[in-house]
Design a protein around this motif. Structure first.
Motif, short mmCIF file in Angstrom:
data_model
loop_
_atom_site.label_atom_id
_atom_site.label_comp_id
_atom_site.label_asym_id
_atom_site.label_seq_id
_atom_site.Cartn_x
_atom_site.Cartn_y
_atom_site.Cartn_z
N ASP A 7 -4.74 0.02 2.02
CA ASP A 7 -4.78 -1.41 1.64
C ASP A 7 -3.75 -1.75 0.56
OD1 ASP A 7 -5.99 0.03 -0.33
OD2 ASP A 7 -7.84 -1.14 -0.39
N HIS A 8 -2.56 -1.15 0.68
CA HIS A 8 -1.50 -1.44 -0.27
C HIS A 8 -0.38 -2.26 0.38
CE1 HIS A 8 -2.43 2.18 -3.14
NE2 HIS A 8 -3.43 1.32 -3.02
N TYR A 9 0.24 -3.11 -0.43
CA TYR A 9 1.41 -3.85 0.01
C TYR A 9 2.63 -3.23 -0.67
CZ TYR A 9 4.85 -7.58 0.38
OH TYR A 9 5.99 -8.30 0.63
N ILE A 10 3.62 -2.82 0.11
CA ILE A 10 4.81 -2.15 -0.43
C ILE A 10 6.06 -2.77 0.16
CG2 ILE A 10 6.10 0.03 -0.48
CD1 ILE A 10 3.35 1.45 -0.51
N GLU A 11 7.00 -3.12 -0.72
CA GLU A 11 8.31 -3.61 -0.28
C GLU A 11 9.36 -2.54 -0.56
OE1 GLU A 11 9.70 -7.35 -1.67
OE2 GLU A 11 8.00 -8.47 -0.84
N ASN A 12 10.47 -2.60 0.17
CA ASN A 12 11.58 -1.65 0.08
C ASN A 12 11.15 -0.29 0.62
OD1 ASN A 12 13.78 0.00 -0.53
ND2 ASN A 12 14.30 -1.23 -2.34
N GLU A 13 11.06 -0.21 1.92
CA GLU A 13 10.58 1.00 2.58
C GLU A 13 11.44 2.22 2.26
OE1 GLU A 13 9.88 2.66 7.12
OE2 GLU A 13 9.90 0.50 6.75
N LYS A 14 12.76 2.05 2.20
CA LYS A 14 13.63 3.20 1.92
C LYS A 14 13.32 3.80 0.56
CE LYS A 14 18.43 4.75 1.55
NZ LYS A 14 18.12 5.53 0.33
N ILE A 36 1.83 8.80 -7.73
CA ILE A 36 2.81 7.73 -7.86
C ILE A 36 2.27 6.69 -8.82
CG2 ILE A 36 4.25 6.08 -6.63
CD1 ILE A 36 4.59 8.98 -5.69
N GLY A 37 3.00 6.42 -9.89
CA GLY A 37 2.58 5.43 -10.87
C GLY A 37 3.32 4.12 -10.68
N ILE A 38 2.68 3.03 -11.07
CA ILE A 38 3.25 1.69 -10.93
C ILE A 38 3.39 1.07 -12.31
CG2 ILE A 38 3.00 -0.56 -9.84
CD1 ILE A 38 3.09 1.74 -7.81
N MET A 39 4.58 0.54 -12.61
CA MET A 39 4.79 -0.10 -13.91
C MET A 39 3.93 -1.35 -14.01
SD MET A 39 6.53 0.71 -16.55
CE MET A 39 6.70 -0.02 -18.18
N PRO A 40 3.06 -1.45 -15.01
CA PRO A 40 2.15 -2.60 -15.12
C PRO A 40 2.91 -3.90 -15.36
CG PRO A 40 1.41 -0.80 -16.50
CD PRO A 40 2.78 -0.45 -16.05
N THR A 41 2.44 -4.97 -14.76
CA THR A 41 3.02 -6.30 -14.95
C THR A 41 2.04 -7.27 -15.58
OG1 THR A 41 2.38 -6.91 -12.68
CG2 THR A 41 4.61 -6.02 -13.00
N ILE A 157 5.40 10.06 -10.82
CA ILE A 157 6.69 9.43 -10.60
C ILE A 157 6.56 7.94 -10.90
CG2 ILE A 157 8.47 8.87 -8.91
CD1 ILE A 157 7.82 11.41 -7.44
N LYS A 158 7.47 7.43 -11.72
CA LYS A 158 7.47 6.02 -12.07
C LYS A 158 8.16 5.25 -10.94
CE LYS A 158 9.10 2.94 -15.78
NZ LYS A 158 9.90 2.91 -17.03
N SER A 159 7.39 4.66 -10.08
CA SER A 159 7.94 4.05 -8.87
C SER A 159 8.79 2.83 -9.21
CB SER A 159 6.81 3.64 -7.93
OG SER A 159 6.08 2.57 -8.48
N GLU A 160 9.73 2.54 -8.32
CA GLU A 160 10.62 1.40 -8.50
C GLU A 160 10.49 0.39 -7.37
OE1 GLU A 160 14.51 3.06 -8.98
OE2 GLU A 160 13.99 4.14 -10.81
N PHE A 161 9.67 0.69 -6.36
CA PHE A 161 9.46 -0.26 -5.27
C PHE A 161 8.40 -1.29 -5.66
CE2 PHE A 161 7.06 3.68 -4.47
CZ PHE A 161 5.77 3.20 -4.46
N LEU A 162 8.42 -2.44 -5.00
CA LEU A 162 7.44 -3.49 -5.27
C LEU A 162 6.11 -3.11 -4.62
CD1 LEU A 162 6.92 -6.29 -6.49
CD2 LEU A 162 7.62 -7.29 -4.31
N TRP A 163 5.03 -3.19 -5.40
CA TRP A 163 3.72 -2.70 -4.95
C TRP A 163 2.63 -3.68 -5.36
CZ3 TRP A 163 -0.66 -1.67 -7.80
CH2 TRP A 163 -1.65 -0.89 -7.21
N ASP A 164 1.62 -3.76 -4.53
CA ASP A 164 0.40 -4.49 -4.90
C ASP A 164 -0.77 -3.89 -4.13
OD1 ASP A 164 -1.38 -6.28 -6.02
OD2 ASP A 164 -0.13 -8.02 -5.63
N ASP A 165 -1.92 -3.88 -4.76
CA ASP A 165 -3.14 -3.39 -4.13
C ASP A 165 -3.89 -4.61 -3.59
OD1 ASP A 165 -5.59 -2.42 -3.42
OD2 ASP A 165 -6.07 -1.53 -5.36
N ILE A 166 -4.09 -4.65 -2.28
CA ILE A 166 -4.78 -5.81 -1.71
C ILE A 166 -6.19 -5.42 -1.24
CG2 ILE A 166 -2.74 -7.14 -1.12
CD1 ILE A 166 -2.85 -5.99 1.68
N GLY A 167 -6.84 -4.58 -2.03
CA GLY A 167 -8.17 -4.10 -1.69
C GLY A 167 -9.30 -4.96 -2.20
#
Length: 250
Positions: A7-14, A36-41, A157-167
């Motif tokens: 249930d995650h939304y991820i942009e930039n597949e590469k 995989i860690g996500i930088m908080p916004t 790993i400090k991820s650089e792709f766009l992520w959101d949890d849609i759960g």
């Protein structure tokens, strides 16, 4: 092994694939358990947090895990956001199966014993019976609590792709159309209302003079709840299971 919630939304597949490839490399070379860690916004209270420790290199910034923090209250979440050394715990993991099993044996010996019992019965006539039997005695503990918070082999790993949890309904609402400060689907009419999330279906939903609500029409059930209690939906479901003639609507 690569564990990815559905249930995650991820942009930039590469970039996402590159991140997983680097995680695989860390898991191989360092025999580590990688997340995989996500930088908080924002000061999010619905996610756990990971404190970054010593950097270990890599094209994408990677670190030893200093510690895991469970879901904080809003004041603590604000402090973590300001410090800049904490990442959201995405729940994505990469590791070698043998390394993971050794850590399970060390920190969750009873669960490891059950897993080995299941393994020995695979592809035999007793497999189904044994799986059912072992799952009855396994404690319902997450890998975060049971292993990742205890192991010395954790990396992030400090991820650089766009992520959101849609759960959750609140997170899913971020992907809906914005209408006068609300997030809505079609067949919805709002007036003098703010910061609401409305999921309509066939019936017209009229919302008037309220704020901070989640409203969901799912045909035979209408859910109306405080937006700030979105993380408590599991509690609500469990309560309904104990109510006579209510479980059929879950």
């Amino acid at each position: 092994m690569i564990i990815l919630p559905s249930d995650h939304y991820i942009e930039n597949e590469k970039l996402f694939i590159d991140t997983l490839s680097q995680a695989k490399e860390i898991a191989e070379k360092r025999r580590g358990l990688v997340t995989i860690g996500i930088m908080p916004t924002r000061p999010e209270t619905g996610y756990g947090y990971i404190e970054m420790g010593e950097r270990i290199g890599g094209d994408i910034a990677s670190f030893k895990v200093e510690r895991f923090l469970e879901k904080p209250n809003v004041e603590v979440a604000k402090d973590l956001l300001l410090k800049g050394t904490y990442l959201w715990n995405s729940g994505m993991f990469v590791w070698r199966a043998d390394v993971y099993l050794r850590e399970m044996q060390k920190y969750l010996p009873k669960m490891h014993k059950s897993m080995m019992a299941i393994y020995q019965s695979l592809e035999t006539e007793k497999e189904e019976e044994n799986v059912k039997e072992q799952y009855e005695v396994i404690d319902g503990i997450s890998v975060d609590f049971g292993i990742m918070q205890k192991t010395r082999k954790a990396y992030v790993i400090k991820s650089e792709f766009l992520w959101d949890d849609i759960g959750t309904f609140a997170s899913l609402g971020r992907f809906l159309k914005n209408y006068k400060g609300n997030n809505i689907t079609e067949n919805t009419f709002l007036e003098a209302s703010e910061n609401c999330i409305v999921f309509g279906r066939d019936r017209l939903i009229i919302v008037f003079g309220v704020k901070d609500l989640i409203i969901v029409d799912s045909e035979d059930v209408v859910l109306v709840m405080d937006k700030n209690k979105d993380q408590e939906i599991k509690y609500l479901v469990n309560q309904l299971k104990n109510e006579e003639n209510k479980e059929e609507f879950l």
